[in-house]
Write a protein that holds these residues in place. Structure first.
Motif, mmCIF file in Angstrom:
data_model
loop_
_atom_site.group_PDB
_atom_site.id
_atom_site.type_symbol
_atom_site.label_atom_id
_atom_site.label_comp_id
_atom_site.label_asym_id
_atom_site.label_seq_id
_atom_site.Cartn_x
_atom_site.Cartn_y
_atom_site.Cartn_z
ATOM 1 N N TYR A 231 8.364 -27.230 86.686
ATOM 2 C CA TYR A 231 8.197 -25.973 85.951
ATOM 3 C C TYR A 231 7.757 -26.253 84.507
ATOM 4 N N SER A 232 6.873 -25.406 84.001
ATOM 5 C CA SER A 232 6.499 -25.389 82.586
ATOM 6 C C SER A 232 5.917 -24.009 82.287
ATOM 7 N N ASN A 233 5.858 -23.636 81.014
ATOM 8 C CA ASN A 233 5.353 -22.320 80.646
ATOM 9 C C ASN A 233 4.533 -22.425 79.359
ATOM 10 N N TRP A 234 3.489 -23.281 79.412
ATOM 11 C CA TRP A 234 2.680 -23.554 78.224
ATOM 12 C C TRP A 234 1.845 -22.335 77.825
ATOM 13 N N LYS A 235 1.690 -22.188 76.533
ATOM 14 C CA LYS A 235 0.762 -21.202 75.992
ATOM 15 C C LYS A 235 -0.660 -21.618 76.384
ATOM 16 N N GLU A 236 -1.564 -20.663 76.538
ATOM 17 C CA GLU A 236 -2.933 -20.968 76.964
ATOM 18 C C GLU A 236 -3.580 -21.976 76.004
ATOM 19 N N GLY A 237 -4.157 -23.026 76.570
ATOM 20 C CA GLY A 237 -4.794 -24.059 75.757
ATOM 21 C C GLY A 237 -3.862 -25.154 75.293
ATOM 22 N N GLU A 238 -2.581 -25.022 75.594
ATOM 23 C CA GLU A 238 -1.593 -26.026 75.197
ATOM 24 C C GLU A 238 -1.117 -26.787 76.440
ATOM 25 N N PRO A 239 -0.600 -28.001 76.263
ATOM 26 C CA PRO A 239 -0.466 -28.710 74.981
ATOM 27 C C PRO A 239 -1.771 -29.394 74.597
ATOM 28 N N GLN A 240 -2.045 -29.436 73.309
ATOM 29 C CA GLN A 240 -3.191 -30.191 72.798
ATOM 30 C C GLN A 240 -2.750 -30.888 71.518
ATOM 31 N N ASP A 241 -3.065 -32.172 71.433
ATOM 32 C CA ASP A 241 -2.581 -32.993 70.315
ATOM 33 C C ASP A 241 -3.647 -34.024 69.945
ATOM 34 N N PRO A 242 -4.764 -33.589 69.320
ATOM 35 C CA PRO A 242 -5.866 -34.530 69.030
ATOM 36 C C PRO A 242 -5.491 -35.644 68.065
ATOM 37 N N TRP A 257 5.395 -21.900 75.653
ATOM 38 C CA TRP A 257 5.687 -23.174 74.998
ATOM 39 C C TRP A 257 4.477 -23.639 74.186
ATOM 40 N N ASN A 258 4.759 -24.385 73.110
ATOM 41 C CA ASN A 258 3.704 -24.965 72.275
ATOM 42 C C ASN A 258 4.191 -26.306 71.737
ATOM 43 N N ASP A 259 3.325 -27.328 71.805
ATOM 44 C CA ASP A 259 3.714 -28.624 71.221
ATOM 45 C C ASP A 259 3.488 -28.589 69.716
ATOM 46 N N THR A 260 4.424 -29.170 68.962
ATOM 47 C CA THR A 260 4.395 -29.117 67.504
ATOM 48 C C THR A 260 4.940 -30.419 66.942
ATOM 49 N N GLU A 261 4.868 -30.569 65.623
ATOM 50 C CA GLU A 261 5.337 -31.792 64.970
ATOM 51 C C GLU A 261 6.864 -31.807 64.896
ATOM 52 N N CYS A 262 7.437 -32.976 65.139
ATOM 53 C CA CYS A 262 8.895 -33.093 65.239
ATOM 54 C C CYS A 262 9.599 -32.994 63.896
ATOM 55 N N HIS A 263 8.881 -33.286 62.797
ATOM 56 C CA HIS A 263 9.554 -33.280 61.496
ATOM 57 C C HIS A 263 9.712 -31.870 60.921
ATOM 58 N N LEU A 264 9.035 -30.892 61.515
ATOM 59 C CA LEU A 264 9.196 -29.517 61.049
ATOM 60 C C LEU A 264 10.626 -29.050 61.298
ATOM 61 N N THR A 265 11.094 -28.110 60.495
ATOM 62 C CA THR A 265 12.457 -27.603 60.649
ATOM 63 C C THR A 265 12.429 -26.156 61.115
ATOM 64 N N MET A 266 13.299 -25.828 62.041
ATOM 65 C CA MET A 266 13.409 -24.459 62.561
ATOM 66 C C MET A 266 14.728 -24.312 63.294
ATOM 67 N N TYR A 267 15.049 -23.057 63.707
ATOM 68 C CA TYR A 267 16.243 -22.824 64.522
ATOM 69 C C TYR A 267 16.042 -23.468 65.888
ATOM 70 N N PHE A 268 17.135 -23.621 66.646
ATOM 71 C CA PHE A 268 17.046 -24.275 67.951
ATOM 72 C C PHE A 268 18.116 -23.715 68.884
ATOM 73 N N VAL A 269 17.943 -23.965 70.184
ATOM 74 C CA VAL A 269 18.851 -23.439 71.197
ATOM 75 C C VAL A 269 19.572 -24.609 71.871
ATOM 76 N N CYS A 270 20.908 -24.521 71.903
ATOM 77 C CA CYS A 270 21.712 -25.490 72.635
ATOM 78 C C CYS A 270 22.134 -24.866 73.968
ATOM 79 N N GLU A 271 22.301 -25.720 74.973
ATOM 80 C CA GLU A 271 22.831 -25.231 76.251
ATOM 81 C C GLU A 271 24.094 -26.003 76.598
#
Length: 277
Positions: A231-242, A257-271
């Protein structure tokens, strides 16, 4: 003089000698010219080539010449010495749960306990029944707190909680582990829909989820180390990481879903897994 020469012929030679001496004294020659004029008309010719002289001292160093054209590429040199140890790499994904260990040896039997007192349990039955009622009410209250006040969502097997603290991906992984959970891993449409609705109704635009390709570029894995396959639910055109810098995954409020840089800061979800009795 002629008379004398005839009378005395032996004096003839002496006379001639005296005449010549007198001519030299007066500076006359056979051509009646001064001696200096005779020398001045002679031409002085160069003499023969002389012998080769000795080798002279070494002269001073001349100026540097112009830089020549670039030469061809040389052969590959030998391998250099091993360099210093590099900096510590990225933190890897959480490993899989290990196999259950072997059963330990039986302990030593305990001593015999004291005889219990005779219990008249009839009078406690009412108290026990009331406790059961109170426990049921408490569970209901806890459920209300989780779902309404704390904002926790759940499926049949998982609880989900949005941590409203801006952290990088690695910090989010550690934070969920400290809470005895793991960064959320939507492995089917139902779980993805619950988390997406949770994000949208919380007024957020995006959150980190437990998916990344930090270990191997292009091979996405969940935070528990399992591969992203069913299973995956990528946004159209993703993932792309030139540029090869977007190794972590965020979920948008739309559930995509969208791939992004790991050093960015944002909220997150724990399970958190639901414990089965």
């Amino acid at each position: 003089i002629a008379r004398g020469m005839k009378k005395q012929p032996w004096k003839h030679e002496t006379f001639v000698l005296l005449f010549l001496v007198l001519a030299q004294i007066l500076g006359l020659d056979d051509d009646n010219r001064p001696a200096t004029e005779v020398c001045s008309t002679h031409t002085i010719l160069p003499g023969p080539k002389g012998d080769e002289g000795q080798k002279g001292d070494q002269g001073e160093m001349g100026k540097h010449g112009k830089v020549g054209p670039k030469g061809s590429k040389g052969d590959k040199g030998p391998a250099g010495d091993t360099g210093d140890q590099g900096m510590m790499g990225k933190i890897g994904p959480v490993g899989r749960k290990g196999d259950k260990g072997l059963k330990g040896f039986s302990g030593v039997s305990g001593g015999k306990g004291k005889a219990g007192a005779v219990c008249d349990c009839g009078k406690y039955r009412k108290v026990v029944g009331q406790l059961d009622i109170n426990i049921a009410r408490l569970k209901s209250s806890i459920q209300f707190v989780k779902n309404v006040l704390a904002g926790i969502r759940e499926t049949e097997e998982k609880y989900y909680y949005i941590v409203q603290e801006e952290k990088s991906y690695k910090e989010a992984l550690n934070d969920c582990q400290i809470r005895d959970g793991i960064l959320a891993m939507p492995k089917d449409e139902a779980a993805n829909a619950v988390i997406a609705d949770y994000v949208s109704k919380s007024g957020l635009f995006r959150v980190f989820i437990g998916v990344s390709d930090m270990e191997k570029e292009g091979q996405f894995m969940y935070a528990d180390g399992t591969l992203l396959q069913d299973y995956s639910n990528w946004k159209e055109g993703e993932p792309q990481d030139p540029l090869g810098q977007e190794d972590c995954v965020e979920m948008l409020s739309s559930g995509k879903w969208n791939d992004t840089e790991c050093h960015l800061t944002m909220y997150f979800v724990c399970e958190f897994p639901k414990k089965r009795n």
